[in-house]
Design a protein around this motif. Structure first.
Motif, PDB file in Angstrom:
ATOM      1  N   HIS A   1     -13.382 -43.250  30.138  1.00  0.00           N
ATOM      2  CA  HIS A   1     -13.278 -42.242  29.080  1.00  0.00           C
ATOM      3  C   HIS A   1     -14.551 -42.131  28.245  1.00  0.00           C
ATOM      4  O   HIS A   1     -14.710 -41.171  27.485  1.00  0.00           O
ATOM      5  CB  HIS A   1     -12.109 -42.592  28.157  1.00  0.00           C
TER       6      HIS A   1
ATOM      7  N   ASP B   1     -19.264 -38.422  29.686  1.00  0.00           N
ATOM      8  CA  ASP B   1     -19.093 -36.983  29.551  1.00  0.00           C
ATOM      9  C   ASP B   1     -18.112 -36.452  30.594  1.00  0.00           C
ATOM     10  O   ASP B   1     -18.085 -36.913  31.736  1.00  0.00           O
ATOM     11  CB  ASP B   1     -20.458 -36.312  29.723  1.00  0.00           C
ATOM     12  N   GLU B   2     -17.346 -35.470  30.187  1.00  0.00           N
ATOM     13  CA  GLU B   2     -16.368 -34.866  31.091  1.00  0.00           C
ATOM     14  C   GLU B   2     -17.044 -34.289  32.328  1.00  0.00           C
ATOM     15  O   GLU B   2     -16.453 -34.281  33.416  1.00  0.00           O
ATOM     16  CB  GLU B   2     -15.615 -33.762  30.335  1.00  0.00           C
TER      17      GLU B   2
ATOM     18  N   ARG C   1     -10.188 -45.695  18.956  1.00  0.00           N
ATOM     19  CA  ARG C   1     -10.494 -44.445  19.642  1.00  0.00           C
ATOM     20  C   ARG C   1     -11.305 -43.518  18.734  1.00  0.00           C
ATOM     21  O   ARG C   1     -10.997 -43.370  17.555  1.00  0.00           O
ATOM     22  CB  ARG C   1      -9.195 -43.756  20.062  1.00  0.00           C
TER      23      ARG C   1
ATOM     24  N   PHE D   1     -12.574 -39.749  17.936  1.00  0.00           N
ATOM     25  CA  PHE D   1     -12.142 -38.386  18.199  1.00  0.00           C
ATOM     26  C   PHE D   1     -13.286 -37.381  18.094  1.00  0.00           C
ATOM     27  O   PHE D   1     -13.113 -36.226  18.460  1.00  0.00           O
ATOM     28  CB  PHE D   1     -11.029 -37.998  17.212  1.00  0.00           C
TER      29      PHE D   1
ATOM     30  N   ASP E   1     -16.104 -37.133  19.770  1.00  0.00           N
ATOM     31  CA  ASP E   1     -16.574 -36.613  21.053  1.00  0.00           C
ATOM     32  C   ASP E   1     -15.638 -35.544  21.595  1.00  0.00           C
ATOM     33  O   ASP E   1     -16.071 -34.508  22.114  1.00  0.00           O
ATOM     34  CB  ASP E   1     -16.702 -37.757  22.072  1.00  0.00           C
ATOM     35  N   TYR E   2     -14.338 -35.793  21.460  1.00  0.00           N
ATOM     36  CA  TYR E   2     -13.356 -34.809  21.926  1.00  0.00           C
ATOM     37  C   TYR E   2     -13.493 -33.513  21.130  1.00  0.00           C
ATOM     38  O   TYR E   2     -13.434 -32.411  21.685  1.00  0.00           O
ATOM     39  CB  TYR E   2     -11.947 -35.386  21.774  1.00  0.00           C
ATOM     40  N   TYR E   3     -13.703 -33.641  19.817  1.00  0.00           N
ATOM     41  CA  TYR E   3     -13.845 -32.462  18.957  1.00  0.00           C
ATOM     42  C   TYR E   3     -15.091 -31.658  19.346  1.00  0.00           C
ATOM     43  O   TYR E   3     -15.046 -30.424  19.454  1.00  0.00           O
ATOM     44  CB  TYR E   3     -13.943 -32.897  17.492  1.00  0.00           C
TER      45      TYR E   3
ATOM     46  N   GLN F   1     -16.706 -31.630  22.277  1.00  0.00           N
ATOM     47  CA  GLN F   1     -16.530 -31.006  23.582  1.00  0.00           C
ATOM     48  C   GLN F   1     -15.620 -29.785  23.500  1.00  0.00           C
ATOM     49  O   GLN F   1     -15.881 -28.752  24.122  1.00  0.00           O
ATOM     50  CB  GLN F   1     -15.961 -32.023  24.583  1.00  0.00           C
ATOM     51  N   THR F   2     -14.542 -29.899  22.709  1.00  0.00           N
ATOM     52  CA  THR F   2     -13.606 -28.778  22.570  1.00  0.00           C
ATOM     53  C   THR F   2     -14.284 -27.600  21.880  1.00  0.00           C
ATOM     54  O   THR F   2     -14.092 -26.438  22.265  1.00  0.00           O
ATOM     55  CB  THR F   2     -12.370 -29.218  21.764  1.00  0.00           C
TER      56      THR F   2
END
Length: 487
Positions: free
Chosen positions: A308, A311-312, A465, A467, A469-471, A473-474
């Motif tokens: 995880h 990078d996606e 965790r 958040f 990075d998720y923010y 990327q989104t």
């Protein structure tokens, strides 16, 4: 070239003897003039293209084409470098290389390296890409010679592995590599030939140890060559070679997180160069890039703990390129592991000349490790679900993984479960690099647990965790979607 031989060369794509000699003499003479002035600002790409064109159907250059002054070591040095390019072209264009060509090429390398080492100081500059290609071709020819060792005389003394190591060690000694390590300034642009030879010799030493199956020695590089002070953009292939052989050695020593780290770093570097290409950048082999991605997929299946963190796009690339094989390996398909490993591993050589035996031996070692880890994904999944669980209950959950005779005996089932936990404890503990030499590292564990009074307790060692990075990327995806709709 004799007159009889010249009559055979009548193809329009290859110059006749007189034209070949005239072009070659004029070409080499112009470079020898540069050599006499001690301004070795030569163009390696131009020389390579000329060798490919002039000697396309001729094994080696005629001796009279290059006639340096034997009293001028710089002229001799340059003539040996030109011969090296020509031998390289001859060997690469002829799959069935005669022993005589290999012998002459070895003699040329020996003369070249001994001459370089004989200089107290050498005030010349060679493009780093040229220096890298000389050393890389030297090890490649040694590797190819030993891969086909049975075809050549048994008493041949050329392409001796120990002698090759001695040459590389001598270059490392002359480079004063530890003095470079102590410097804080960026030395990437400095073009001192001994310094460049030392850096690239360390990389080739690691490669040689790796293809011989000595992975511990492959990692025993005295300095961290991933630092920018050792970088030369024109020799990106040297960093690809270093990353590939270090990562493969890490993989075989069960240091999967280090293998992934090294491979992801080189993938990102290749992407940056390809996004902003430069005319001086050497071509990057598609096969090498595929091998890197295959190694990443193997390491991630065996060590999905940090999946995880990346990078996606990295994960999407693996699923795009190797979706089927990656899924099969996740299901612990032994054939998928064998096929992927065999297609991306280096070409191993053996001192006794049986390269196929060397490959089978390394594949066997890898598959033993895969077999021993086949139950770890099951254990890992239950350790994520529970903070504590009894051994008896866990044994019932994993009973289907064992033969019927073990499942029918509760005591033997629990004992087998304990053995499986001990295996998981051992396999998920490994060294992880922090700084310094690639061989160094501190002991880390993927999952911490202990057993007390027949109860297994899981220690949650996962970092909190994040958040952000998720923010990010989104948000990028949203901005891209908005941009496309407004066009």
């Amino acid at each position: 070239m004799s007159e009889a031989e010249s009559q055979e060369v009548q193809s329009s794509s290859v110059p006749e003897k007189s034209e070949l000699a005239r072009i070659s003499e004029k070409y080499v003479a112009s470079f020898l003039k540069v050599a006499k002035e001690n301004e070795f600002q030569v163009h390696y790409d131009e020389l390579t293209k000329s060798a490919d064109r002039l000697f396309q159907d001729i094994p080696t250059p005629a001796p009279h084409v290059i006639t340096p002054d034997p009293q001028n070591p710089i002229e001799v040095l340059f003539s040996l470098l030109v011969n090296e390019v020509n031998f390289k072209a001859a060997i690469q264009q002829n799959p069935e290389v005669e022993f005589e060509i290999y012998q002459k090429s070895w003699d040329n390398y020996s003369h070249l390296f001994n001459l370089l080492l004989s200089f107290e100081s050498l005030k010349i500059e060679l493009p780093p890409n040229w220096v890298w290609n000389v050393l890389d071709e030297f090890v490649s020819q040694l590797q190819n010679f030993h891969l086909s060792r049975s075809k050549y005389p048994a008493d041949a003394t050329c392409w001796n592995i120990l002698t090759a190591f001695n040459f590389l060690n001598d270059f490392v000694g002359r480079s004063e590599i530890k003095a470079i390590e102590g410097e804080e300034s960026d030395q990437g642009g400095q073009n001192n030939i001994f310094r460049v030879l030392g850096i690239f010799s360390l990389i080739e030493q690691s490669r040689l140890h790796c293809i011989l199956g000595d992975y511990y020695s492959a990692l025993q590089i005295p300095v961290d060559l991933t630092q920018k002070k050792y970088f030369f953009r024109s020799s990106i292939n040297s960093r690809i070679s270093l990353a590939y052989h270090l990562a493969f050695s890490y993989l075989m020593l069960r240091r999967y997180s280090d293998a992934i780290r090294v491979l992801i770093n080189i993938v990102n570097e290749i992407s940056r160069i390809e996004l902003k290409p430069n005319q001086r950048d050497p071509p990057i082999s598609a096969a090498k890039k595929d091998n890197i991605w295959k190694l990443i997929s193997i390491a991630w299946v065996l060590h999905p703990h940090n999946f995880h963190r990346f990078d996606e796009s990295i994960r999407a690339k693996i699923k795009e390129k190797f979706g089927s094989d990656y899924s099969r390996m996740q299901e612990w398909d032994q054939t998928a592991f064998e096929e992927t490993f065999s297609s991306c591993c280096p070409k191993f050589i053996s001192i006794n000349g049986d390269s196929q035996l060397a490959l089978r031996h390394q594949l066997q070692l890898f598959m033993i490790e895969v077999h021993q880890q086949r139950l770890i994904p099951t254990i890992r999944s239950y350790l994520k679900l529970y903070s504590s669980i009894s051994i008896a209950k866990l044994a019932q959950y994993v009973a289907e993984k064992f033969p019927k005779d073990i499942r029918d005996d509760p005591a033997q089932l629990e004992e087998t479960c304990r053995m499986m936990l001990l295996c998981a404890k051992h396999k998920t503990n490994s060294l992880s690099w922090t700084e310094g030499s690639p061989i160094s590292g501190s002991l880390t564990s993927e999952t911490e647990f202990y057993i007390k009074d027949e109860i297994l307790y899981v220690v949650d060692s996962r970092p909190p965790r994040k958040f952000e990075d998720y923010y990010i990327q989104t948000r990028k995806k949203l901005e891209e979607a908005v941009r496309k709709t407004t066009q």
